[in-house]
Design a protein around this motif. Structure first.
Motif, PDB file in Angstrom:
ATOM      1  N   UNK A   1      56.939  37.038  38.210  1.00 51.15           N
ATOM      2  CA  UNK A   1      56.043  37.916  37.467  1.00 51.15           C
ATOM      3  C   UNK A   1      55.128  37.327  36.592  1.00 51.15           C
ATOM      4  N   UNK A   2      55.790  36.440  35.701  1.00 45.92           N
ATOM      5  CA  UNK A   2      55.204  35.843  34.681  1.00 45.92           C
ATOM      6  C   UNK A   2      53.959  34.909  35.362  1.00 45.92           C
ATOM      7  N   UNK A   3      54.161  34.215  36.248  1.00 49.83           N
ATOM      8  CA  UNK A   3      53.364  33.308  36.571  1.00 49.83           C
ATOM      9  C   UNK A   3      52.193  33.874  37.447  1.00 49.83           C
ATOM     10  N   UNK A   4      52.458  35.122  38.291  1.00 48.36           N
ATOM     11  CA  UNK A   4      51.314  35.710  38.917  1.00 48.36           C
ATOM     12  C   UNK A   4      50.568  36.573  38.090  1.00 48.36           C
ATOM     13  N   UNK A   5      51.062  37.435  36.827  1.00 49.14           N
ATOM     14  CA  UNK A   5      50.412  37.768  35.978  1.00 49.14           C
ATOM     15  C   UNK A   5      49.564  37.051  35.105  1.00 49.14           C
ATOM     16  N   UNK A   6      49.861  35.899  34.948  1.00 49.85           N
ATOM     17  CA  UNK A   6      49.060  34.997  33.909  1.00 49.85           C
ATOM     18  C   UNK A   6      48.264  34.350  34.823  1.00 49.85           C
ATOM     19  N   UNK A   7      48.324  33.883  35.985  1.00 52.85           N
ATOM     20  CA  UNK A   7      47.553  33.111  36.526  1.00 52.85           C
ATOM     21  C   UNK A   7      46.746  33.517  37.740  1.00 52.85           C
ATOM     22  N   UNK A   8      47.378  35.020  38.101  1.00 46.56           N
ATOM     23  CA  UNK A   8      46.786  35.863  39.373  1.00 46.56           C
ATOM     24  C   UNK A   8      46.954  34.756  40.635  1.00 46.56           C
ATOM     25  N   UNK A   9      46.583  35.685  41.826  1.00 46.34           N
ATOM     26  CA  UNK A   9      46.586  35.174  43.230  1.00 46.34           C
ATOM     27  C   UNK A   9      45.058  35.213  43.823  1.00 46.34           C
ATOM     28  N   UNK A  10      44.793  34.296  44.301  1.00 48.43           N
ATOM     29  CA  UNK A  10      43.432  34.341  44.748  1.00 48.43           C
ATOM     30  C   UNK A  10      43.380  33.831  46.075  1.00 48.43           C
ATOM     31  N   UNK A  11      42.683  34.134  46.995  1.00 47.27           N
ATOM     32  CA  UNK A  11      42.247  33.512  48.151  1.00 47.27           C
ATOM     33  C   UNK A  11      40.683  32.907  48.399  1.00 47.27           C
ATOM     34  N   UNK A  12      40.835  32.076  48.780  1.00 44.38           N
ATOM     35  CA  UNK A  12      39.499  31.233  48.953  1.00 44.38           C
ATOM     36  C   UNK A  12      38.928  31.164  50.208  1.00 44.38           C
ATOM     37  N   UNK A  13      37.706  31.694  50.656  1.00 43.77           N
ATOM     38  CA  UNK A  13      37.027  31.477  51.957  1.00 43.77           C
ATOM     39  C   UNK A  13      35.726  30.737  51.731  1.00 43.77           C
ATOM     40  N   UNK A  14      35.637  29.549  52.085  1.00 47.30           N
ATOM     41  CA  UNK A  14      34.540  28.747  51.664  1.00 47.30           C
ATOM     42  C   UNK A  14      33.971  28.731  50.258  1.00 47.30           C
ATOM     43  N   UNK A  15      32.723  29.593  49.956  1.00 45.52           N
ATOM     44  CA  UNK A  15      32.330  29.583  48.463  1.00 45.52           C
ATOM     45  C   UNK A  15      32.749  31.209  47.930  1.00 45.52           C
ATOM     46  N   UNK A  16      33.605  31.772  48.667  1.00 42.36           N
ATOM     47  CA  UNK A  16      33.845  33.297  48.438  1.00 42.36           C
ATOM     48  C   UNK A  16      35.383  32.984  48.034  1.00 42.36           C
ATOM     49  N   UNK A  17      35.647  33.638  46.931  1.00 40.97           N
ATOM     50  CA  UNK A  17      37.265  33.906  46.281  1.00 40.97           C
ATOM     51  C   UNK A  17      37.538  35.355  46.159  1.00 40.97           C
ATOM     52  N   UNK A  18      38.411  35.748  46.902  1.00 42.03           N
ATOM     53  CA  UNK A  18      38.909  37.053  46.957  1.00 42.03           C
ATOM     54  C   UNK A  18      40.294  37.236  45.971  1.00 42.03           C
ATOM     55  N   UNK A  19      40.005  38.161  45.086  1.00 36.75           N
ATOM     56  CA  UNK A  19      41.588  38.471  44.385  1.00 36.75           C
ATOM     57  C   UNK A  19      42.606  39.226  44.712  1.00 36.75           C
TER      58      UNK A  19
ATOM     59  N   UNK B   1      45.401  37.041  34.307  1.00 36.82           N
ATOM     60  CA  UNK B   1      45.027  37.023  32.712  1.00 36.82           C
ATOM     61  C   UNK B   1      43.422  36.809  32.659  1.00 36.82           C
ATOM     62  N   UNK B   2      42.906  35.995  33.465  1.00 40.01           N
ATOM     63  CA  UNK B   2      41.408  35.754  33.428  1.00 40.01           C
ATOM     64  C   UNK B   2      40.465  36.976  33.999  1.00 40.01           C
ATOM     65  N   UNK B   3      41.151  37.914  34.592  1.00 43.97           N
ATOM     66  CA  UNK B   3      40.508  38.915  34.919  1.00 43.97           C
ATOM     67  C   UNK B   3      40.411  40.197  33.985  1.00 43.97           C
ATOM     68  N   UNK B   4      41.170  40.041  32.883  1.00 44.39           N
ATOM     69  CA  UNK B   4      41.220  41.059  31.781  1.00 44.39           C
ATOM     70  C   UNK B   4      39.648  41.316  31.242  1.00 44.39           C
ATOM     71  N   UNK B   5      39.378  42.582  30.932  1.00 43.32           N
ATOM     72  CA  UNK B   5      38.076  42.770  30.546  1.00 43.32           C
ATOM     73  C   UNK B   5      38.168  42.898  29.191  1.00 43.32           C
ATOM     74  N   UNK B   6      37.270  42.274  28.334  1.00 40.43           N
ATOM     75  CA  UNK B   6      37.528  42.110  26.917  1.00 40.43           C
ATOM     76  C   UNK B   6      36.629  43.095  25.983  1.00 40.43           C
TER      77      UNK B   6
END
Length: 489
Positions: free
Chosen positions: A19-37, A42-47
């Motif tokens: 939980x700590x790893x995924x909540x801090x760093x997230x999980x993403x899939x990359x397809x060429x130039x596109x990255x899906x969440x 933590x980087x997706x938090x709205x400040x």
């Protein structure tokens, strides 16, 4: 004490670290130039504005000579709030300044907005609201030309026009905002003598006959829906033909605040004047991202020092407590970022970060109390299992009382400084109705993170840490009383 299997410690610890790893760093899939969440990190938090910056704008009537009353100002506020939510901006601050006949709005940049056109956003918020009444509530999809910020039609690389699919009301148009004189929220007795919130709708001009014809057509068999900017506001059932130009919209078991909100939105679409941005400014962060970095760094250093101290002083219970605290921090970040689908993402401000740090302090306190009780029992001569059982039991109510008082404070903060229609404000409405509205997003953020942190402390710092301690204590290597604060075996 009921024995806990040895493997439970490793399962719980691995789940917490995952939980700590995924909540801090997230999980993403990359397809060429596109990255899906896949999982928000933590980087997706709205400040909030105090960290990332944003927009501060004041709206008011375009013609300063027009007489404006409180209902008009509240109507302007209602339409701006609806448009902000429609743009998925839920972390705004919006205030109705009736004395100066203006509405003040503040909202931050989104986390992925590096080059945001503030002028275009402000113009869109201040556009004249489109109110419409339609037969039924059915919708249809239409293709419309996609336009850029300058209003020009957009085309692809081959010169083909780009289209967007939009949803619009499909029923026959009955009347528009020009035919509405005003809408008023009030209490009215029902057929059983019980009072219920309703909205009194007053029409004018040709709209009276148009509405009479439509209600005669729909009486006893259909609805007339109300739309604002092509978003459905209400779909009231028509019971009888209405020829007087006055209609009552019953809302059943809804709160009076909902009736006020509906009336304000209808009035927004029936405003007899245009609104404009009187002034606006692009806000730089009040404390800046450097303050964010400094606060996060201070929190990490503080956590590391606390972890070293409690492991050194309390040994094995301290080690287990550190794992539980990591879980508490990770789950708090997850609740803010939108990691869990049941929780919407939440705007994080500097006071919100302070709330997280304070809740971690509460979590440390809970684990220290339990570890201290276990050590006391060991030194009194109890067995390891007996010491863990008695220490957990003797420390529970001290932890419970301390956490409950903090929870009460956080609930009051969210109720007083949160949106008037929010959950906690509604719960506390019998008390808060005697006080003026004082929505302040930054204080609400502090209360929210503090509340979440303390709730998670019950889960991680009380339940999970004790479960792990009972489990790990069954390992042969962990049966030395010294590991729990006693003398070496």
């Amino acid at each position: 004490m009921k024995r806990t299997p040895k493997f439970v410690f490793f399962v719980v610890a691995l789940l917490i670290l995952g939980l700590a790893y995924t909540s801090f760093f997230g999980v993403y899939k990359t397809y060429g130039d596109r990255t899906d969440t896949v999982i928000r990190g933590a980087s997706d938090i709205r400040f909030g504005i105090d960290i990332r910056g944003g927009v501060d704008v004041t709206f008011g009537p375009a013609d300063a000579s027009i007489e404006v009353d409180e209902a008009n100002i509240n109507a302007i506020k209602a339409i701006i709030e609806q448009r902000l939510v429609g743009k998925n901006i839920t972390d705004y601050e919006c205030y109705a300044d009736v004395a100066n006949e203006q509405v003040i709005v503040r909202f931050p940049w989104a986390s992925d907005e590096a080059d945001y056109d503030a002028t275009a956003a402000i113009n869109e918020l201040g556009e004249t609201a489109l109110l419409a009444f339609h037969i039924g509530s059915e919708t249809k999809e239409e293709k419309v030309e996609r336009k850029d910020e300058n209003g020009e039609v957009m085309k692809d690389e081959d010169g083909n026009i780009l289209y967007d699919t939009v949803t619009k009301p499909a029923g026959e148009l009955v009347l528009t905002g020009e035919g509405v004189a005003k809408a008023t929220a009030r209490w009215q007795p029902d057929e059983n003598g019980n009072t219920q919130p309703v909205v009194l709708l007053e029409l004018q001009g040709d709209a009276i006959k148009a509405f009479a014809d439509a209600t005669a057509k729909q009486a006893g068999k259909g609805t007339i829906s109300i739309w604002l900017d092509e978003q459905l506001l209400s779909d009231p059932q028509v019971n009888d033909p209405i020829t007087s130009g006055e209609a009552v919209i019953t809302l059943g078991n809804s709160d009076y605040s909902y009736a006020q909100e509906l009336a304000n939105k209808i009035n927004a679409g029936a405003l007899p004047f245009e609104i404009e941005a009187k002034s606006f400014a692009t806000l730089a962060p009040t404390l800046g991202e450097k303050a964010l970095e400094a606060m996060v760094l201070a929190a990490l250093i503080g956590f590391a020092l606390v972890a070293i101290y409690i492991i050194f002083w309390y040994r094995l219970p301290g080690f287990v407590a550190v794992i539980a605290l990591i879980g508490q921090m990770a789950a708090t970040v997850a609740c803010i970022s939108g990691y869990f689908s049941v929780f919407d993402s939440f705007t994080l401000t500097l006071p919100g970060i302070a709330g997280i740090i304070l809740s971690i302090g509460v979590g440390v306190d809970a684990n220290v109390i339990t570890s201290e009780r276990v050590r006391e029992e060991i030194r009194r001569g109890r067995t390891i299992d007996g010491a863990i059982s008695a220490g957990s039991k003797n420390s529970f109510w001290a932890i419970f009382d301390g956490n409950i008082t903090v929870l009460i404070v956080s609930v009051v903060l969210m109720g007083v400084f949160g949106p008037p229609s929010g959950f906690w404000a509604t719960i506390l409405s019998p008390i808060l109705r005697w006080f003026p509205t004082s929505t302040t997003g930054m204080v609400y953020s502090f209360g929210y993170t503090l509340f979440i942190g303390v709730v998670l402390n019950f889960i991680m710092g009380v339940a999970m840490s004790r479960l792990m301690l009972r489990s790990v204590s069954r390992l042969k290597i962990c049966r030395n009383p010294w590991l729990y604060g006693g003398e070496r075996a």
